[in-house]
Design an enzyme around this catalytic site. Structure first.
Site, mmCIF file in Angstrom:
data_model
loop_
_atom_site.group_PDB
_atom_site.id
_atom_site.type_symbol
_atom_site.label_atom_id
_atom_site.label_comp_id
_atom_site.label_asym_id
_atom_site.label_seq_id
_atom_site.Cartn_x
_atom_site.Cartn_y
_atom_site.Cartn_z
ATOM 1 N N HIS A 153 56.255 41.523 -63.454
ATOM 2 C CA HIS A 153 54.711 40.806 -63.451
ATOM 3 C C HIS A 153 53.784 40.501 -62.497
ATOM 4 O O HIS A 153 53.387 39.936 -62.177
ATOM 5 C CB HIS A 153 55.682 39.008 -64.167
ATOM 6 C CG HIS A 153 56.598 39.541 -64.955
ATOM 7 N ND1 HIS A 153 56.302 38.521 -66.094
ATOM 8 C CD2 HIS A 153 58.122 39.227 -64.956
ATOM 9 C CE1 HIS A 153 57.199 38.947 -66.386
ATOM 10 N NE2 HIS A 153 58.277 39.211 -66.201
ATOM 11 N N SER A 275 29.246 52.747 -50.510
ATOM 12 C CA SER A 275 28.807 51.171 -50.149
ATOM 13 C C SER A 275 27.389 51.967 -50.082
ATOM 14 O O SER A 275 27.505 52.052 -48.585
ATOM 15 C CB SER A 275 29.323 50.358 -50.982
ATOM 16 O OG SER A 275 28.264 49.475 -50.205
ATOM 17 N N LYS A 281 32.987 50.434 -46.868
ATOM 18 C CA LYS A 281 34.219 50.241 -47.882
ATOM 19 C C LYS A 281 34.097 52.214 -48.434
ATOM 20 O O LYS A 281 32.941 53.074 -48.383
ATOM 21 C CB LYS A 281 32.233 49.738 -49.353
ATOM 22 C CG LYS A 281 32.627 48.780 -49.535
ATOM 23 C CD LYS A 281 33.834 47.807 -49.502
ATOM 24 C CE LYS A 281 34.490 48.124 -51.055
ATOM 25 N NZ LYS A 281 32.836 47.569 -51.975
ATOM 26 N N GLU A 288 38.374 54.125 -61.130
ATOM 27 C CA GLU A 288 38.030 52.811 -62.544
ATOM 28 C C GLU A 288 37.400 54.073 -63.037
ATOM 29 O O GLU A 288 37.663 53.479 -64.503
ATOM 30 C CB GLU A 288 36.267 51.960 -61.996
ATOM 31 C CG GLU A 288 37.453 51.104 -60.596
ATOM 32 C CD GLU A 288 36.210 51.213 -59.281
ATOM 33 O OE1 GLU A 288 35.863 49.532 -59.397
ATOM 34 O OE2 GLU A 288 35.549 51.784 -58.304
#
Ligand code: ARG
Length: 460
Positions: A153, A275, A281, A288
């Protein structure tokens, strides 16, 4: 090529919807292989002369060289790869070229070409999955005893080892590899060539000869099935789609693990993106995009399923769109597996952050319960209850882990708990104790990593 019965040329839009050359030019190698095998068989059966066969063979070799050199002109007016190559052959060798299409049709031709392509693509995909497995096995054996939180979970459950976690993916990828090569094998079972348009042919062709020349097990036994079926492509896309699910889960973990909130791992510069506005970043774009591409692979499987399921036998032009969907799925899969290999090869794990996270959430509570069962012969349900009280006490006193709770506090709840029990509650002890077959203990992980290393090396 088929204009004999028509007075008018097709409209531009008709041509645009009908032509597939931009996509199926990728089948040129398979198309030439198929045509060479077909022509050789026609000559052996004395359906065409050996002289014509020689001209066809040489002409097809020259066309292959032209395509390879980039000088071949693909013409949309000629619809697809089959007609483009056949037209050029006739241009080069005359009459003989016009005899090549005896005893076959584009329907059996395209099914044959596409099966050959799927066979090769499955082999290549299975190989790249193997390469990824090797990377993961190496990283697993380097991190066999690094403790991290195991989740259910996405809540801290029990400590596990990082090596164990990585080897979980090696197992998934092994089944993927078997499914993908199985799909390639299935495509190679029945050769469609010679099924002709749908009903077979009256020419005395030898389908066994072409099937074996092209590396198939045997000729497809039913001509309608041979030209109408695309389950070989569905099977391949389904194997890719399942593997995409696994790659996507690992990608998702990379995204989580590399976020500053987890800080379990850091991608190398080569596999991070910056970024344009936030200089701090380090984005996991490749991970992704693996998630996104895995979704598209499944979508292509769904699209091809929907295309095939409504078609009465035998061939219908809907089937032409099988290729764009399949090429795209294989291309996406190839990128995903290779990007995953690159990321996993160079990702740096943070031992302290992993260990600290593993200790959070009283992750060794089960170890205390197990001790009560083992040493005090307490029934597990009761041990569970006692341990729950200990966890509650630790929480009240603000002890970060059970190992931080003083022995006196344990004994207020269960006087028979000893220092030896308390000492078992570190995350290292906890992971090391789970040494059942398939368990997370470093000894088991080292064993499994060694077995995999041996197995993957044998495979070379
Ligand atoms: N380009 C077609 C395809 O990919 C080849 C078969 C065409 N057959 C036909 N009868 N029009 O499916």
């Amino acid at each position: 090529m088929w204009g004999g019965r028509f007075a008018q040329r097709p409209s531009d839009i008709m041509q645009a919807i009908n032509a597939s050359i931009d996509v199926d030019k990728r089948l040129w190698r398979e198309d030439i292989r198929g045509s060479k095998a077909h022509a050789a068989m026609l000559a052996a059966q004395e359906i065409i002369t050996e002289a014509d066969n020689q001209k066809i063979q040489a002409g097809l070799d020259q066309i292959a060289a032209e395509i390879e050199a980039g000088t071949f002109i693909f013409d949309v007016g000629l619809e697809d790869i089959h007609l483009n190559i056949e037209a050029r052959l006739t241009e080069r060798v005359g009459e003989a070229g016009k005899r090549l299409h005896t005893g076959r049709s584009r329907n059996d031709q395209v099914a044959t070409d596409f099966k050959l392509w799927i066979m090769g693509a499955c082999d290549a995909a299975a190989d790249s999955v193997r390469d990824l497995q090797k990377v993961l096995v190496k990283r697993a054996s380097d991190h066999a005893d690094w403790v991290m939180p195991g989740f259910t979970h996405l809540q801290t459950a029990q400590p596990v080892t990082l090596g164990h976690h990585l080897l979980a993916y090696v197992e998934m990828l092994e089944r993927d590899m078997m499914r993908i090569s199985g799909a390639g094998g299935a495509a190679g079972d029945g050769c469609p060539l010679g099924a002709a348009a749908l009903a077979g042919t009256g020419f005395p062709i030898n389908r066994h000869a072409t099937a074996s020349a092209l590396g198939f097990l045997e000729p497809a036994a039913n001509s309608l099935d041979a030209v109408a079926s695309r389950d070989f492509a569905l099977q391949a896309l389904s194997a890719l789609s399942i593997s995409g699910v696994h790659l996507s889960r690992l990608a998702e973990e990379i995204v989580l693990w590399t976020s500053p909130q987890f800080a379990f791992a850091r991608l190398s510069d080569a596999w991070s993106t910056g970024s344009s506005i936030m200089p701090q970043k380090r984005n996991p774009d490749a991970a992704e995009l693996i998630r996104a591409k895995a979704a598209r692979i499944s979508a292509n499987l769904a699209a091809l399923t929907a295309i095939v399921q409504k078609l009465p036998l035998a061939y219908a032009k809907d089937l032409q769109d099988d290729k764009a969907l399949s090429f795209e799925a294989f291309d996406a899969f190839d990128l995903c597996v290779r990007a995953m290999s690159g990321m996993m090869e160079t990702i740096a794990f943070n031992r302290d952050a992993l260990r600290e996270a593993a200790s959070k959430g009283y992750s060794t509570a089960t170890d205390l319960a197990d001790w009560l069962v083992r040493e005090l012969a307490m029934p597990f349900r009761e041990a569970h209850h006692v341990t729950g009280a200990v966890v509650k006490r630790a929480e009240t006193l603000g002890a970060a882990t059970l190992a931080d709770l003083p022995l006196a506090e344990f004994q207020k709840i269960e006087p028979r708990i000893t220092e030896a029990a308390r000492a078992l509650l570190t995350v290292e002890q906890s992971a090391a104790s789970r040494d059942s077959y398939g368990g997370t203990a470093p000894v088991r992980v080292r064993e499994q990593a060694a077995l995999w290393a041996e197995r993957l090396a044998d495979d070379e």
